[in-house]
Write a protein that holds these residues in place. Sequence first.
Motif, PDB file in Angstrom:
ATOM      1  N   ASP A 188      40.228  33.931  47.172  1.00  0.00           N
ATOM      2  CA  ASP A 188      39.090  34.735  46.718  1.00  0.00           C
ATOM      3  C   ASP A 188      39.336  35.118  45.265  1.00  0.00           C
ATOM      4  O   ASP A 188      40.351  35.740  44.955  1.00  0.00           O
ATOM      5  N   TYR A 189      38.410  34.749  44.385  1.00  0.00           N
ATOM      6  CA  TYR A 189      38.581  34.973  42.959  1.00  0.00           C
ATOM      7  C   TYR A 189      37.791  36.186  42.493  1.00  0.00           C
ATOM      8  O   TYR A 189      36.600  36.321  42.798  1.00  0.00           O
ATOM      9  N   ASP A 190      38.457  37.070  41.742  1.00  0.00           N
ATOM     10  CA  ASP A 190      37.825  38.239  41.152  1.00  0.00           C
ATOM     11  C   ASP A 190      37.636  37.967  39.662  1.00  0.00           C
ATOM     12  O   ASP A 190      38.604  37.954  38.898  1.00  0.00           O
ATOM     13  N   THR A 193      38.991  40.681  36.965  1.00  0.00           N
ATOM     14  CA  THR A 193      40.430  40.731  36.685  1.00  0.00           C
ATOM     15  C   THR A 193      41.014  39.363  36.386  1.00  0.00           C
ATOM     16  O   THR A 193      42.162  39.252  35.949  1.00  0.00           O
ATOM     17  N   GLN A 196      43.105  35.453  41.288  1.00  0.00           N
ATOM     18  CA  GLN A 196      42.801  34.772  42.545  1.00  0.00           C
ATOM     19  C   GLN A 196      43.759  35.280  43.620  1.00  0.00           C
ATOM     20  O   GLN A 196      44.980  35.269  43.431  1.00  0.00           O
ATOM     21  N   LYS A 220      48.887  36.823  44.590  1.00  0.00           N
ATOM     22  CA  LYS A 220      47.839  36.948  43.588  1.00  0.00           C
ATOM     23  C   LYS A 220      48.282  36.226  42.328  1.00  0.00           C
ATOM     24  O   LYS A 220      49.435  36.352  41.900  1.00  0.00           O
TER      25      LYS A 220
END
Length: 270
Positions: A188-190, A193, A196, A220
């Motif tokens: 899941d990529y943010d 920030t 991943q 992360k």
Amino acid sequence: MNHNVDILTKEHMTMANLEEYDHPDLYDAENEGFDSDFAFIEKWAALMGGTVIDLACGTGRTTIPLAERGYPMIGIDIHEGMLERARHKSAQEHSDIRFELQNCEELNLDVKSSLIFMVGNGFQHFLTNESQDKLLDSVCKHLKESGIFIFNTRFPNKEELLAPAEEEYWKTYKDEQGKEIDVYTKSDYDALTQVQDYEISRRLKREDGTVQSVYQSRIKLRYTYPMEMERTLARHGLKVIELYGDWEENPPADSKPELIYVCQKEKECM
């Protein structure tokens, strides 16, 4: 008071992000045979001469074979279990390798080197701008004048960052007892920030193919874009003199999975 809380939070984040390495034997089995970066690193070791510093050295995958070729080596890692395995692997013939338990953000060595490298995409473990700055400051302080820093990161192209959230099969390998382990990942990529969040599931199989046990871990990883990286490096006196898309020295491209940076120290650290 708030400052102390921030320090504790950052320390907790760092240690929590190491759980992927809590089984060094599995790490070695999973990465057995990977040496595509070795020739490139050795070429620079021969060019620069002197003691070579391997940051985030893990179980000594690159440190030990370089020592076998006669290069004086220092291996640095923050994970004691990985270092213990590295020391065990090197004990018989290369006990002169200097392995040290240190945080790469706060290096404190009594030597400077003409070549420091960090492979295995270790740079991506430094999740914040502050963390990257501390790492690069440490590198700069331990490089001799005109010294070289080499590292790689995964290329943040759309295929890498937009991986499906559902679990995907990655690979199968055998552990030290010869039992097969299937590895599955989901991520899941943010975008805010640029981090991943990966969840890895390793499924140990019986001889009949059924699952005997499951080991899950998370990690992360920070993704840094090329122009952003060049600017960050320059702030720490490091100039990108070569940039490749693989260890065979092909140019970077969307189709290439990683970025390999060769940086030279241009000025003293701030």
